[in-house]
Design an enzyme around this catalytic site. Structure first.
Site, PDB file in Angstrom:
ATOM      1  N   VAL A   1      47.733 -26.716 -24.933  1.00 40.03           N
ATOM      2  CA  VAL A   1      48.434 -28.028 -25.214  1.00 40.03           C
ATOM      3  C   VAL A   1      47.625 -28.639 -26.285  1.00 40.03           C
ATOM      4  O   VAL A   1      46.473 -29.108 -26.288  1.00 40.03           O
ATOM      5  CB  VAL A   1      48.684 -28.459 -23.959  1.00 40.03           C
ATOM      6  CG1 VAL A   1      47.234 -29.076 -23.258  1.00 40.03           C
ATOM      7  CG2 VAL A   1      49.646 -29.921 -24.128  1.00 40.03           C
ATOM      8  N   CYS A   2      48.472 -29.306 -27.185  1.00 42.93           N
ATOM      9  CA  CYS A   2      48.311 -30.496 -28.075  1.00 42.93           C
ATOM     10  C   CYS A   2      49.320 -31.471 -28.090  1.00 42.93           C
ATOM     11  O   CYS A   2      50.435 -31.263 -27.514  1.00 42.93           O
ATOM     12  CB  CYS A   2      47.741 -29.834 -29.290  1.00 42.93           C
ATOM     13  SG  CYS A   2      48.821 -29.363 -30.384  1.00 42.93           S
ATOM     14  N   GLY A   3      49.144 -32.459 -29.051  1.00 45.82           N
ATOM     15  CA  GLY A   3      50.240 -33.399 -29.427  1.00 45.82           C
ATOM     16  C   GLY A   3      51.606 -32.733 -29.512  1.00 45.82           C
ATOM     17  O   GLY A   3      52.476 -33.229 -28.854  1.00 45.82           O
TER      18      GLY A   3
ATOM     19  N   THR B   1      48.194 -26.175 -32.015  1.00 43.96           N
ATOM     20  CA  THR B   1      47.674 -24.988 -30.978  1.00 43.96           C
ATOM     21  C   THR B   1      48.486 -23.793 -31.139  1.00 43.96           C
ATOM     22  O   THR B   1      47.860 -22.724 -30.703  1.00 43.96           O
ATOM     23  CB  THR B   1      48.025 -25.623 -29.466  1.00 43.96           C
ATOM     24  OG1 THR B   1      49.261 -26.297 -29.565  1.00 43.96           O
ATOM     25  CG2 THR B   1      46.657 -26.295 -29.140  1.00 43.96           C
TER      26      THR B   1
ATOM     27  N   GLY C   1      52.268 -31.901 -25.362  1.00 45.52           N
ATOM     28  CA  GLY C   1      52.426 -32.896 -24.349  1.00 45.52           C
ATOM     29  C   GLY C   1      53.422 -33.105 -23.487  1.00 45.52           C
ATOM     30  O   GLY C   1      53.567 -33.313 -22.333  1.00 45.52           O
TER      31      GLY C   1
END
Lengths: 102, 425
Positions: free
Chosen positions: A7-9, A14, A39
């Site tokens: 998970v990333c923004g 990712t 996210g």
């Protein structure tokens, strides 16, 4: 099959890393499912996850996730160097180690 | 800062020459008046006599903001010597050291008739004269007489200096690059003393031993402030341990500053500049001299210095971008640095985690925009814009470097995403 979730923004950077991890897994003949999410949409993807890895840029969310998901699965931040170098091999190793199945 | 070192200088009996003095008096009459008033107060206070040259420098401080573009005219520099290659060789050395193509060399083989040499030199002077005259540096003999003859033939003012050497040519070229008048260039060369360009000489030494990463300090007179700033920075910010060197520079004005920075940048990685003059270049972090001397800022400054090391991280990511994304990595890293420095100059501190995340994230976003693929949407991004208007404006401003470099438009939703990453929202 084990399931790794990154998970990333926005789930964009990712997913790039996921591609590289999938390649590394295939080369080694490891059967594993790897996915990326943002996210915001994490709830949709969280089911059956064996390990959750965070992009270093959202390290600050680790506690929030820990609180939310408890000890159901390991939650860790990806090493910034590996992340920056998009090192699929190393991040895969890291994930497998966390699952305890290497 | 400047006045303090001036007073020190006056007390120690050292003189400073301001070549622009007459010019300043004429052009910046009002500023000079104000500076003159300050002079009286300093004279009374410290019981010293302040020479007019010093007043000129202070006046320059007062008028920095209004500095107008000067005419792009330089004195021409010609080196003429006997022999097959001596003159062109010296010219070449000077040009390469200064990173400019300003010195012209003329070789006069021993068997060449003086008439032929005179004709050739006349043509060269005609060609390179831009209205400010030409300085002719020669070794000996008939060449020393040519200046006047060329003047007779062409009406172009030529001054001649004999017994030419490489340091003299360098000094002449340096002065000429600063748009000095022929008289000033001539005087500088004739009076060439070991004191000239003390700071400049330091630089040459530095060039060999210096670390790759440097911070440049600069002041208008160069006789002390820049060196003081250097000492201060090294001591307070522990730069040695961080592998950052400081280069003190003497500058004449903003343009001169920018030119010198360009030259240093060819060999070094300039992280930041500290000066009373803002070079207005987005690729450097700018720290003003006053910022340094306000003790309360030292913590913030330390943060800035720490963040500087990330510029290296950014550089190291070039290959990763190149391998993994379909965008021009050179141009991307180039614009990312500007983006990063803009945020830093606005006081935003980014840690390494976030910087790395941003580099990859924005690269992905640009790739998608270029391929006309959809970007991940953020819910209620309008709310974020409403809640963080200043932050949003800054991000909007910083992303223009990408927009211009790649000729794209980054939508507001994506700017909000970047803002969320930058501020960990």
């Amino acid at each position: 099959m084990k399931r790794i979730l990154l998970v990333c923004g926005a789930g964009m950077s990712t997913s790039l890393l996921v591609t590289k991890m999938q390649k590394a897994a295939k080369e080694r003949g490891i059967e594993v499912e790897i996915a990326a999410t943002s996210g915001e949409s994490i709830d949709k993807e969280i089911e059956n996850v064996d390990v959750l890895l965070l992009g270093p840029q959202i390290r600050y969310k680790k506690d929030e996730f820990k609180k939310k998901y408890g000890d159901k699965f390991p939650i860790e931040v990806i090493d910034p160097m590996d992340y920056g170098m998009m090192n699929g091999e190393k991040v895969l190793d890291f994930a497998l180690k966390l699952i305890g199945e290497k | 800062m400047h006045v303090a070192s001036s007073i020190e200088r006056i007390k120690s009996g050292k003189d400073i020459v301001n070549n622009q003095l007459e010019n300043i008096k004429k052009v910046y009459e009002r500023e000079f008046e104000v500076a003159n008033f300050l002079r009286k107060r300093i004279q009374d206070q410290f019981k010293i006599k302040v020479p007019e040259d010093e007043v000129g420098f202070v006046a320059m401080f007062l008028c920095l903001e209004e500095e107008v573009m000067e005419k792009d005219e330089r004195v021409g520099i010609v080196v003429a010597m006997h022999g097959e290659a001596a003159a062109t060789s010296i010219a070449d050395v000077s040009n390469r050291l200064l990173g400019e193509d300003i010195v012209v060399g003329y070789n006069m083989p021993l068997d060449q008739k003086p008439e032929v040499a005179l004709d050739n030199l006349t043509n060269i002077v005609r060609r390179i004269n831009k209205g400010k005259g030409v300085l002719l540096l020669v070794d000996m003999g008939s060449l020393a007489l040519f200046g006047d003859m060329i003047y007779e033939r062409t009406g172009i003012t030529v001054k001649t200096v004999e017994m030419v050497s490489t340091p003299m040519v360098l000094e002449a070229a340096r002065k000429a690059l600063l748009k000095a008048s022929l008289e000033e260039v001539y005087d500088a060369v004739v009076n060439l003393s070991p004191y000239v360009g003390r700071i400049y000489r330091d630089n040459v030494n530095f060039d060999r031993a210096l670390e790759k990463n440097v911070i440049v300090t600069a002041c208008i007179t160069g006789e002390g402030t820049a060196v003081k700033l250097k000492n201060f920075l090294e001591k307070e910010l522990h730069l040695r341990e961080k592998g950052i060197d400081v280069i003190p520079l003497k500058i004449e004005n903003k343009r001169d500053f920018r030119r010198k920075l360009t030259r240093i940048r060819e060999e070094k990685n300039v992280l930041a500049v500290v000066s009373a003059v803002d070079p207005e270049d987005e690729s450097f972090v700018y720290i003003s001299t006053s910022e340094i001397f306000d003790r309360r800022n030292i913590h913030r400054l330390q943060g800035k210095i720490d963040a500087l090391s990330q510029l290296e991280t950014i550089d190291n990511m070039r290959d990763v971008i190149k391998e993994n994304l379909g965008i021009d990595s050179e141009r991307y890293i180039f614009s990312f640095k500007k983006f990063f420095v803009t945020l830093m100059n606005a006081g935003v501190e980014l840690n390494k985690d976030i910087t790395i995340g941003l580099i990859i994230h924005i690269a992905c976003a640009i790739e998608r925009i270029l391929r006309r693929r959809e970007l991940p949407l953020i819910k209620n991004f309008d709310d974020f814009i409403k809640h963080y208007p200043d932050e949003f404006d800054l991000i909007k401003k910083a992303v223009t470097f990408f927009e211009e470099e790649f000729d794209i438009e980054i939508p507001d939703g994506e700017c909000v995403m970047i803002m969320k990453l930058v501020y960990s929202l």
